[in-house]
Scaffold this motif. Structure first.
Motif, mmCIF file in Angstrom:
data_model
loop_
_atom_site.group_PDB
_atom_site.id
_atom_site.type_symbol
_atom_site.label_atom_id
_atom_site.label_comp_id
_atom_site.label_asym_id
_atom_site.label_seq_id
_atom_site.Cartn_x
_atom_site.Cartn_y
_atom_site.Cartn_z
ATOM 1 N N ILE A 118 1.750 11.784 6.070
ATOM 2 C CA ILE A 118 2.643 11.245 5.025
ATOM 3 C C ILE A 118 2.310 11.963 3.716
ATOM 4 N N PRO A 119 3.291 12.663 3.114
ATOM 5 C CA PRO A 119 2.987 13.539 1.974
ATOM 6 C C PRO A 119 2.529 12.814 0.710
ATOM 7 N N THR A 120 2.875 11.534 0.594
ATOM 8 C CA THR A 120 2.498 10.807 -0.629
ATOM 9 C C THR A 120 1.131 10.128 -0.506
ATOM 10 N N LEU A 121 0.478 10.314 0.639
ATOM 11 C CA LEU A 121 -0.848 9.716 0.830
ATOM 12 C C LEU A 121 -1.900 10.821 0.893
ATOM 13 N N PHE A 134 0.842 -1.208 0.000
ATOM 14 C CA PHE A 134 0.000 0.000 0.000
ATOM 15 C C PHE A 134 0.880 1.263 0.000
ATOM 16 N N LEU A 135 1.854 1.272 0.897
ATOM 17 C CA LEU A 135 2.735 2.451 1.010
ATOM 18 C C LEU A 135 3.606 2.613 -0.240
ATOM 19 N N ARG A 189 1.689 3.910 -3.398
ATOM 20 C CA ARG A 189 1.395 5.352 -3.350
ATOM 21 C C ARG A 189 2.664 6.174 -3.518
ATOM 22 N N ASP A 190 3.749 5.659 -2.933
ATOM 23 C CA ASP A 190 5.026 6.372 -3.022
ATOM 24 C C ASP A 190 5.482 6.473 -4.480
ATOM 25 N N MET A 221 -9.247 -3.434 3.022
ATOM 26 C CA MET A 221 -9.141 -2.072 2.487
ATOM 27 C C MET A 221 -10.494 -1.354 2.508
ATOM 28 N N TYR A 237 9.213 10.660 8.148
ATOM 29 C CA TYR A 237 7.940 9.966 7.901
ATOM 30 C C TYR A 237 8.009 8.503 8.335
ATOM 31 N N ARG A 287 13.140 10.610 3.859
ATOM 32 C CA ARG A 287 11.828 10.314 4.448
ATOM 33 C C ARG A 287 11.966 9.767 5.866
ATOM 34 N N ARG A 326 3.029 8.749 -6.623
ATOM 35 C CA ARG A 326 3.054 10.199 -6.394
ATOM 36 C C ARG A 326 4.469 10.772 -6.319
ATOM 37 N N GLU A 385 -6.189 8.245 2.842
ATOM 38 C CA GLU A 385 -5.189 7.172 2.983
ATOM 39 C C GLU A 385 -4.386 7.336 4.263
#
Lengths: 422, 226
Positions: free
Chosen positions: B95-98, A17-18, A21-22, B115, A322, A319, A25, B102
């Motif tokens: 978290i900037p990419t979510l 999931f992470l 998205r990483d 999910m 984060y 990161r 984006r 999310e």
């Protein structure tokens, strides 16, 4: 479900999931650049080794398809010919696994030109020495396709007594370099008459064609009708010097060899498969080039591993905060590490995918159509799907490790320090 | 119920050991809204980090619902945080990419929820802080106040026993700060224990109880209501 596997499954889900998205984006050009590096690394792994191996493979193929064919019979060490050749050939012809057979008769010989214009006894004679092979042109062509290697003139036919094919290494016009110990024949080409001496017999023959097969067994030979050579060397018993056997499609070399051995023909001939019949120097070169390819490939792999390590490390370092936050809100270290491994694998899969397209749609078809013209072989690109997949798996494994290690280093750091940027 | 017993935290610095917390003992009953105040460097954030299991004290113990937490291994502490604690950080820590949705769903996915369920619950949490319409925005597209409310939604989405907030209004304007405090009051009213660090006296008065720290010591522990 087992608690441990459940935890792994949840971590995998979280990591994916992470990572997804990483990647989705992140900066597109960064992704393109990293994937491009992976593509180049993959090409380095596959193509460089493939070309190196391909150089020797060209030579191996040439020996097999142009000379020895699938099974190769030669005279025993202490004999000048294969005894009982007629029986052997008769047996071979009865095997359904055998497609075609060519028996050759060999003798050393000398060709000479310019002998008509030689004036004084001290004039340097213009001659070359080589091995003379007597063949049945049709049978030879069925086994080795020898007619394809006539680069000038024409191939022999059944009525071509007093005509010869001469290997390109024996003619000055077709040989750039004179080899030590031998001198090619000057002023001789297709259509010229030359003298051929075998033993104590000399006849005048016409050069009907010039052969170039990039193996000494073609390029250093004088090929003539078998019946005429047998007459010259007094061989009336049809005992050949070598027999090349082409097996039928779908048949197995080792099996056919075993059939021949079972008949006890090894009492009369050395029986070898195409691989066994390879000249030792070809085997040695193949081993050396394969090693070189592996070495260069390993360096490429190390470079790729380090590149991905640095990319993921920089990514993880930037990161770090984060990562700390994720740990702070309860995301376990395994899930975070997996997310970075997934990212690394994404770059690897993208790079490998593009690389495979380039290899199989561009480079391999190009090399197949335009082999590299080396003096000793036609260099092709050896890149079987199995080999390529093996290298892809190797690259993915090293990439996964290169993605995991930096993530592990960062994730192991103190959570609060990471959050506060200390 | 949180029980803090003889808690000390000593930092090693080039100038020598620095005691940030000195032998603190107190308890926080379930459902209480506690504000920890003090001047800069008084040790209030350090205390929050120890209580929220983000850091380990040098001495003493912290019991959460009678679970001794200070000796827990790292993995266990992470799991404990996931299942029992919620966080709101000063700088939102999204978290900037979510997207907002999310970001809120992340702890639920880690808990093993499907999910679809995770996103449905995350939507509920965003709705409770009035940001459902911003669900698909990434943090960069949200104002400070909105980001902090997303952070609160993430903090409460797992229905934790305790919500820790470290200076949640420090980077916000008055209006946004008021919105955040209103959310806290609403959550506390629903029974959630909240422990908030703030340096703003006015906001601390919105809590049930205020502990004032100075040089690592509790100099005042008072109730503001009832």
């Amino acid at each position: 479900m087992n608690k441990f596997f459940y935890k792994i499954l949840v971590s995998l889900n979280m990591g994916f999931f992470l990572a997804l998205r990483d990647i989705r984006r992140s900066n597109i050009w960064t992704t393109v650049l990293i994937s491009f590096v992976m593509t180049l690394t993959f090409l380095n792994l596959v193509v460089v080794r493939g070309v190196l191996v391909g150089l020797t493979q060209g030579s191996v193929d040439a020996n097999k398809f142009r000379y020895s064919s699938n099974i190769f019979l030669t005279e025993l060490r202490d004999k000048d010919y294969i005894e009982d050749s007629t029986q052997i050939v008769k047996y071979l012809e009865s095997l359904p696994q055998v497609d075609s057979i060519s028996a050759r008769y060999l003798s050393s010989g000398k060709i000479e030109s310019g002998y008509k214009t030689k004036i004084g006894p001290n004039d340097i004679p213009n001659f070359a020495v080589g091995q003379v092979a007597g063949i049945d042109p049709d049978k030879e062509n069925a086994v080795t396709g020898l007619s394809q290697y006539v680069i000038n003139g024409q191939y022999l036919n059944d009525t071509d007594d007093d005509k010869v094919l001469v290997g390109s290494s024996l003619l000055f016009k077709y040989t750039a370099v004179e080899q030590a110990g031998s001198s090619p024949l000057k002023d001789a080409d297709v259509g010229d008459k030359i003298r051929l001496t075998v033993g104590n017999k000399t006849i005048e023959v016409t050069i009907k064609g010039v052969l170039k097969g990039k193996i000494s067994s073609i390029d250093n030979r004088i090929i003539m009708m078998d019946r005429q050579l047998r007459q010259m060397i007094g061989r009336s018993d049809l005992n050949a010097s070598e027999i090349s056997i082409k097996i039928a499609p779908g048949s197995d070399e080792d099996y056919v060899k075993s059939l021949i051995l079972n008949q006890g023909f090894d009492r009369f001939a050395v029986i070898q498969t195409s691989t066994e019949a390879l000249p030792k120097f070809v085997k040695d070169i193949a081993t050396t080039f394969s090693l070189l390819g592996d070495l260069i490939g390993s360096i490429g792999l190390a470079v790729a591993t380090i590149t991905i390590f640095i990319v993921i490390f920089v990514n993880a370092i930037t990161r770090r905060k984060y990562i700390g936050i994720l740990k702070g809100i309860g995301i376990n270290a395994t899930a975070i590490e997996i997310s970075y491994v997934f990212q690394a694998l994404f770059y690897a899969i993208t790079g490998i995918g593009v690389g495979m397209l380039i290899v199989f749609l561009l480079i391999k078809p190009y090399f197949d159509a335009n082999p590299i013209n080396f003096p000793f072989s036609d260099g092709i690109l050896v890149a079987s799907m199995k080999d390529v997949l093996q290298r892809a798996a190797l690259l993915m494994a090293s990439t996964a490790i290169a993605g995991y290690l930096p993530a592990r280093i960062i994730v192991k750091q103190n959570t609060l320090d990471a959050i506060l940027g200390r | 119920m949180i029980e803090v017993k003889k808690l000390s935290k000593v930092f090693k610095t080039p100038a020598g050991d620095f005691a940030a917390l000195k032998n603190l003992s107190f308890s926080v009953p379930s459902g209480q809204f506690l504000a920890i105040v003090g001047r800069s460097g008084s040790g209030k954030s350090t205390l929050l980090y120890q209580m929220s299991l983000l850091d380990r004290p040098t001495e003493g113990s912290i019991l959460i619902d009678k679970n001794e937490t200070t000796g827990m291994p790292s993995d266990e502490r992470t799991l404990f945080r996931l299942n029992n604690l919620g966080y709101v950080f000063q700088d939102y820590a999204l978290i900037p990419t979510l997207t907002a949705l999310e970001n809120v769903a992340v702890p639920l996915i880690m808990k093993g929820l499907k999910m679809k369920t995770a996103f449905a619950m995350a939507e509920e949490a965003l709705e409770s802080v009035g940001l459902l319409d911003k669900a698909e925005n990434v943090p960069a597209k949200l104002s400070g106040g909105q980001q902090q409310r997303v952070s609160i939604a993430r903090g409460i989405v797992t229905k934790p026993k305790i919500l820790f907030a470290d200076e949640p209004t420090a980077n916000l304007d008055l209006e946004s700060s008021e919105q955040v405090l209103e959310v806290f009051e609403k959550l506390n009213g629903a029974g959630l224990t909240i422990i908030m660090v703030t340096h703003e006296e006015e906001y601390s008065r919105r809590a049930d109880r205020v502990i004032t720290l100075s040089d690592g010591n509790i100099i005042e522990d008072r109730k503001t209501k009832g």
